[in-house]
Design a protein around this motif. Sequence first.
Motif, short mmCIF file in Angstrom:
data_model
loop_
_atom_site.label_atom_id
_atom_site.label_comp_id
_atom_site.label_asym_id
_atom_site.label_seq_id
_atom_site.Cartn_x
_atom_site.Cartn_y
_atom_site.Cartn_z
N LEU A 31 0.81 -1.22 0.00
CA LEU A 31 0.00 0.00 0.00
C LEU A 31 0.84 1.27 0.00
O LEU A 31 0.32 2.36 -0.09
N VAL A 32 2.15 1.13 0.08
CA VAL A 32 2.99 2.32 -0.05
C VAL A 32 3.29 2.51 -1.54
O VAL A 32 3.16 1.58 -2.32
N GLU A 33 3.66 3.72 -1.91
CA GLU A 33 3.89 4.04 -3.33
C GLU A 33 4.93 3.09 -3.95
O GLU A 33 5.98 2.87 -3.40
N SER A 34 4.59 2.56 -5.11
CA SER A 34 5.46 1.57 -5.73
C SER A 34 6.69 2.23 -6.37
O SER A 34 6.68 3.41 -6.71
N GLU A 35 7.74 1.44 -6.55
CA GLU A 35 8.99 1.91 -7.16
C GLU A 35 8.73 2.41 -8.58
O GLU A 35 9.23 3.45 -8.98
N THR A 137 -2.99 4.62 -13.09
CA THR A 137 -4.31 4.00 -13.21
C THR A 137 -4.27 2.57 -12.67
O THR A 137 -5.12 2.15 -11.88
N ARG A 138 -3.24 1.84 -13.12
CA ARG A 138 -3.11 0.46 -12.70
C ARG A 138 -2.92 0.39 -11.17
O ARG A 138 -3.51 -0.41 -10.48
N TRP A 139 -2.07 1.28 -10.67
CA TRP A 139 -1.73 1.30 -9.25
C TRP A 139 -2.97 1.62 -8.41
O TRP A 139 -3.24 0.98 -7.40
N SER A 140 -3.76 2.61 -8.87
CA SER A 140 -4.95 3.01 -8.11
C SER A 140 -5.95 1.86 -8.01
O SER A 140 -6.53 1.63 -6.95
N ALA A 141 -6.13 1.14 -9.13
CA ALA A 141 -7.06 0.01 -9.13
C ALA A 141 -6.57 -1.06 -8.16
O ALA A 141 -7.34 -1.61 -7.37
N GLN A 142 -5.28 -1.28 -8.22
CA GLN A 142 -4.67 -2.28 -7.34
C GLN A 142 -4.82 -1.87 -5.87
O GLN A 142 -5.12 -2.69 -5.01
N GLN A 143 -4.65 -0.57 -5.62
CA GLN A 143 -4.77 -0.06 -4.25
C GLN A 143 -6.18 -0.29 -3.71
O GLN A 143 -6.36 -0.66 -2.57
#
Length: 232
Positions: A31-35, A137-143
Amino acid sequence: MTTGADLYRLQCLDSEGDAKQHRLAEIEAALVESEALKQARGALKSARSLIQRWALRQRDLELEIQGLSNKIARSEQRLYSGVVKNPKELADLQAEVAALKRRRQKLEDDLLEAMIEREEAETARSQAQAHLDEIQTRWSAQQADLRAEREMLQARLAGIEQARAALLPNIEADDLAIYQALRRRKGGQAVVRVRDGACGGCGVAISPSLEWQLRQEKPVYCSNCERIIVRI
Ligand SMILES: [Zn+2]
Protein backbone atom coordinates in the motif's frame (compact mmCIF):
# COMPACT_ATOMS: atom_id res chain seq x y z
CA MET A 1 -10.45 -31.21 31.12
CA THR A 2 -8.82 -30.12 27.90
CA THR A 3 -10.03 -32.15 24.94
CA GLY A 4 -8.05 -32.83 21.79
CA ALA A 5 -10.94 -31.41 19.80
CA ASP A 6 -10.67 -28.03 21.54
CA LEU A 7 -6.92 -27.95 21.05
CA TYR A 8 -7.45 -28.75 17.40
CA ARG A 9 -10.00 -25.92 17.10
CA LEU A 10 -7.47 -23.58 18.71
CA GLN A 11 -4.84 -24.76 16.26
CA CYS A 12 -7.14 -24.11 13.29
CA LEU A 13 -7.89 -20.59 14.52
CA ASP A 14 -4.22 -19.83 15.17
CA SER A 15 -3.10 -21.23 11.82
CA GLU A 16 -5.68 -19.19 10.00
CA GLY A 17 -4.69 -16.15 12.07
CA ASP A 18 -1.01 -16.67 11.14
CA ALA A 19 -1.84 -16.84 7.42
CA LYS A 20 -4.10 -13.79 7.59
CA GLN A 21 -1.48 -11.79 9.50
CA HIS A 22 1.11 -12.72 6.91
CA ARG A 23 -1.11 -11.56 4.07
CA LEU A 24 -1.98 -8.39 5.98
CA ALA A 25 1.72 -7.54 6.28
CA GLU A 26 2.14 -8.07 2.52
CA ILE A 27 -0.78 -5.74 1.83
CA GLU A 28 0.53 -3.05 4.17
CA ALA A 29 3.84 -3.19 2.30
CA ALA A 30 2.11 -2.96 -1.09
CA LEU A 31 0.00 0.00 0.00
CA VAL A 32 2.99 2.32 -0.05
CA GLU A 33 3.89 4.04 -3.33
CA SER A 34 5.46 1.57 -5.73
CA GLU A 35 8.99 1.91 -7.16
CA ALA A 36 7.61 2.00 -10.72
CA LEU A 37 5.34 4.89 -9.81
CA LYS A 38 8.19 6.81 -8.18
CA GLN A 39 10.36 6.26 -11.24
CA ALA A 40 7.63 7.38 -13.67
CA ARG A 41 7.07 10.51 -11.60
CA GLY A 42 10.82 11.21 -11.58
CA ALA A 43 11.07 10.77 -15.37
CA LEU A 44 8.26 13.28 -15.92
CA LYS A 45 9.93 15.76 -13.58
CA SER A 46 13.25 15.61 -15.40
CA ALA A 47 11.55 15.89 -18.81
CA ARG A 48 9.78 19.02 -17.57
CA SER A 49 12.95 20.64 -16.28
CA LEU A 50 14.70 19.85 -19.57
CA ILE A 51 11.95 21.67 -21.49
CA GLN A 52 12.30 24.61 -19.15
CA ARG A 53 16.04 24.72 -19.68
CA TRP A 54 15.76 24.73 -23.48
CA ALA A 55 12.90 27.24 -23.40
CA LEU A 56 15.08 29.60 -21.36
CA ARG A 57 17.98 29.12 -23.72
CA GLN A 58 15.70 29.79 -26.68
CA ARG A 59 14.40 33.01 -25.14
CA ASP A 60 17.93 34.24 -24.32
CA LEU A 61 19.07 33.56 -27.88
CA GLU A 62 16.04 35.27 -29.38
CA LEU A 63 16.70 38.37 -27.26
CA GLU A 64 20.35 38.39 -28.19
CA ILE A 65 19.56 37.97 -31.89
CA GLN A 66 17.02 40.78 -31.68
CA GLY A 67 19.66 43.03 -30.07
CA LEU A 68 22.17 42.18 -32.77
CA SER A 69 19.66 42.80 -35.55
CA ASN A 70 18.91 46.24 -34.15
CA LYS A 71 22.60 47.01 -33.99
CA ILE A 72 23.13 45.77 -37.58
CA ALA A 73 20.22 47.88 -38.79
CA ARG A 74 21.66 50.98 -37.12
CA SER A 75 25.14 50.35 -38.54
CA GLU A 76 23.80 49.69 -42.03
CA GLN A 77 21.75 52.84 -41.85
CA ARG A 78 24.90 54.82 -41.06
CA LEU A 79 26.77 52.94 -43.76
CA TYR A 80 24.27 53.79 -46.50
CA SER A 81 23.22 57.20 -45.23
CA GLY A 82 26.20 58.95 -46.81
CA VAL A 83 27.09 60.59 -43.48
CA VAL A 84 30.32 58.62 -43.22
CA LYS A 85 32.67 59.64 -45.96
CA ASN A 86 36.11 58.70 -44.72
CA PRO A 87 37.12 55.47 -46.58
CA LYS A 88 38.89 54.03 -43.51
CA GLU A 89 35.86 54.69 -41.34
CA LEU A 90 33.57 53.20 -44.01
CA ALA A 91 35.74 50.09 -44.24
CA ASP A 92 35.69 49.73 -40.44
CA LEU A 93 31.93 50.10 -40.42
CA GLN A 94 31.54 47.47 -43.15
CA ALA A 95 33.81 45.09 -41.23
CA GLU A 96 31.77 45.69 -38.09
CA VAL A 97 28.50 44.91 -39.90
CA ALA A 98 30.02 41.74 -41.35
CA ALA A 99 31.25 40.64 -37.89
CA LEU A 100 27.84 41.32 -36.36
CA LYS A 101 26.17 39.27 -39.09
CA ARG A 102 28.56 36.35 -38.54
CA ARG A 103 27.82 36.48 -34.85
CA ARG A 104 24.09 36.58 -35.59
CA GLN A 105 24.37 33.58 -37.92
CA LYS A 106 26.09 31.61 -35.16
CA LEU A 107 23.34 32.53 -32.71
CA GLU A 108 20.66 31.55 -35.23
CA ASP A 109 22.26 28.13 -35.56
CA ASP A 110 22.27 27.83 -31.77
CA LEU A 111 18.65 28.92 -31.69
CA LEU A 112 17.68 26.22 -34.17
CA GLU A 113 19.44 23.63 -32.06
CA ALA A 114 17.68 24.85 -28.91
CA MET A 115 14.31 24.65 -30.69
CA ILE A 116 14.99 21.09 -31.83
CA GLU A 117 16.12 20.09 -28.33
CA ARG A 118 13.04 21.68 -26.81
CA GLU A 119 10.79 19.82 -29.26
CA GLU A 120 12.46 16.53 -28.38
CA ALA A 121 12.10 17.27 -24.67
CA GLU A 122 8.41 17.98 -25.23
CA THR A 123 7.97 14.62 -26.95
CA ALA A 124 9.79 12.95 -24.06
CA ARG A 125 7.52 14.77 -21.62
CA SER A 126 4.37 13.54 -23.41
CA GLN A 127 5.68 9.99 -23.33
CA ALA A 128 6.62 10.27 -19.66
CA GLN A 129 3.17 11.69 -18.87
CA ALA A 130 1.40 8.85 -20.72
CA HIS A 131 3.58 6.28 -18.96
CA LEU A 132 2.86 7.83 -15.56
CA ASP A 133 -0.90 7.95 -16.26
CA GLU A 134 -0.89 4.29 -17.21
CA ILE A 135 1.03 3.22 -14.10
CA GLN A 136 -1.06 5.48 -11.90
CA THR A 137 -4.31 4.00 -13.21
CA ARG A 138 -3.11 0.46 -12.70
CA TRP A 139 -1.73 1.30 -9.25
CA SER A 140 -4.95 3.01 -8.11
CA ALA A 141 -7.06 0.01 -9.13
CA GLN A 142 -4.67 -2.28 -7.34
CA GLN A 143 -4.77 -0.06 -4.25
CA ALA A 144 -8.57 -0.23 -4.14
CA ASP A 145 -8.44 -4.04 -4.34
CA LEU A 146 -5.79 -4.18 -1.63
CA ARG A 147 -7.72 -1.88 0.67
CA ALA A 148 -10.84 -4.01 0.27
CA GLU A 149 -8.84 -7.14 1.01
CA ARG A 150 -7.25 -5.51 4.05
CA GLU A 151 -10.69 -4.67 5.42
CA MET A 152 -11.83 -8.27 4.99
CA LEU A 153 -8.68 -9.59 6.64
CA GLN A 154 -9.05 -7.24 9.58
CA ALA A 155 -12.66 -8.30 10.08
CA ARG A 156 -11.75 -11.99 9.93
CA LEU A 157 -8.84 -11.49 12.35
CA ALA A 158 -11.23 -9.85 14.82
CA GLY A 159 -13.57 -12.84 14.39
CA ILE A 160 -10.70 -15.25 15.04
CA GLU A 161 -9.76 -13.32 18.16
CA GLN A 162 -13.35 -13.57 19.43
CA ALA A 163 -13.60 -17.29 18.72
CA ARG A 164 -10.26 -17.82 20.42
CA ALA A 165 -11.37 -15.91 23.52
CA ALA A 166 -14.50 -18.06 23.71
CA LEU A 167 -12.48 -21.25 23.36
CA LEU A 168 -9.69 -20.49 25.85
CA PRO A 169 -11.72 -21.17 29.05
CA ASN A 170 -12.04 -24.80 27.88
CA ILE A 171 -8.30 -25.26 27.77
CA GLU A 172 -6.30 -25.80 30.93
CA ALA A 173 -3.39 -23.48 31.58
CA ASP A 174 -0.78 -26.25 31.49
CA ASP A 175 -2.07 -27.59 28.18
CA LEU A 176 -2.11 -24.10 26.74
CA ALA A 177 1.50 -23.57 27.81
CA ILE A 178 2.55 -26.84 26.13
CA TYR A 179 0.55 -25.94 23.03
CA GLN A 180 2.21 -22.53 22.78
CA ALA A 181 5.69 -23.93 23.33
CA LEU A 182 5.04 -26.53 20.60
CA ARG A 183 3.76 -23.84 18.24
CA ARG A 184 7.01 -21.95 18.65
CA ARG A 185 9.14 -25.05 18.11
CA LYS A 186 7.13 -26.73 15.36
CA GLY A 187 6.66 -23.96 12.83
CA GLY A 188 3.28 -22.93 14.22
CA GLN A 189 1.76 -26.43 13.94
CA ALA A 190 1.31 -27.88 17.47
CA VAL A 191 -1.80 -29.99 16.85
CA VAL A 192 -2.17 -32.44 13.97
CA ARG A 193 -4.82 -34.94 12.93
CA VAL A 194 -4.39 -38.66 12.51
CA ARG A 195 -3.95 -39.31 8.81
CA ASP A 196 -4.15 -42.89 7.47
CA GLY A 197 -3.29 -44.32 10.88
CA ALA A 198 -0.22 -42.10 11.21
CA CYS A 199 0.74 -38.79 12.80
CA GLY A 200 -0.31 -35.98 10.44
CA GLY A 201 2.80 -34.03 11.42
CA CYS A 202 5.63 -36.50 10.87
CA GLY A 203 3.94 -39.55 9.31
CA VAL A 204 5.04 -42.04 11.96
CA ALA A 205 2.40 -44.75 12.53
CA ILE A 206 0.15 -44.51 15.59
CA SER A 207 1.15 -47.25 18.07
CA PRO A 208 -1.54 -49.37 19.79
CA SER A 209 -0.92 -47.61 23.10
CA LEU A 210 -1.26 -44.20 21.45
CA GLU A 211 -4.40 -45.49 19.74
CA TRP A 212 -5.84 -46.41 23.15
CA GLN A 213 -5.00 -42.94 24.54
CA LEU A 214 -6.64 -41.30 21.56
CA ARG A 215 -9.91 -42.97 22.48
CA GLN A 216 -9.83 -41.20 25.87
CA GLU A 217 -10.15 -37.86 23.98
CA LYS A 218 -7.32 -36.39 26.05
CA PRO A 219 -4.36 -34.67 24.38
CA VAL A 220 -1.97 -37.30 23.02
CA TYR A 221 1.61 -36.56 22.06
CA CYS A 222 3.39 -38.10 19.09
CA SER A 223 6.36 -40.10 20.35
CA ASN A 224 8.35 -39.00 17.32
CA CYS A 225 7.66 -35.31 16.61
CA GLU A 226 6.05 -34.55 20.00
CA ARG A 227 3.08 -32.79 18.45
CA ILE A 228 -0.39 -33.15 19.90
CA ILE A 229 -2.34 -35.69 17.84
CA VAL A 230 -6.12 -35.67 17.59
CA ARG A 231 -8.64 -37.78 15.74
CA ILE A 232 -11.35 -35.51 14.36
ZN1 LIG B 1 4.54 -36.96 14.76
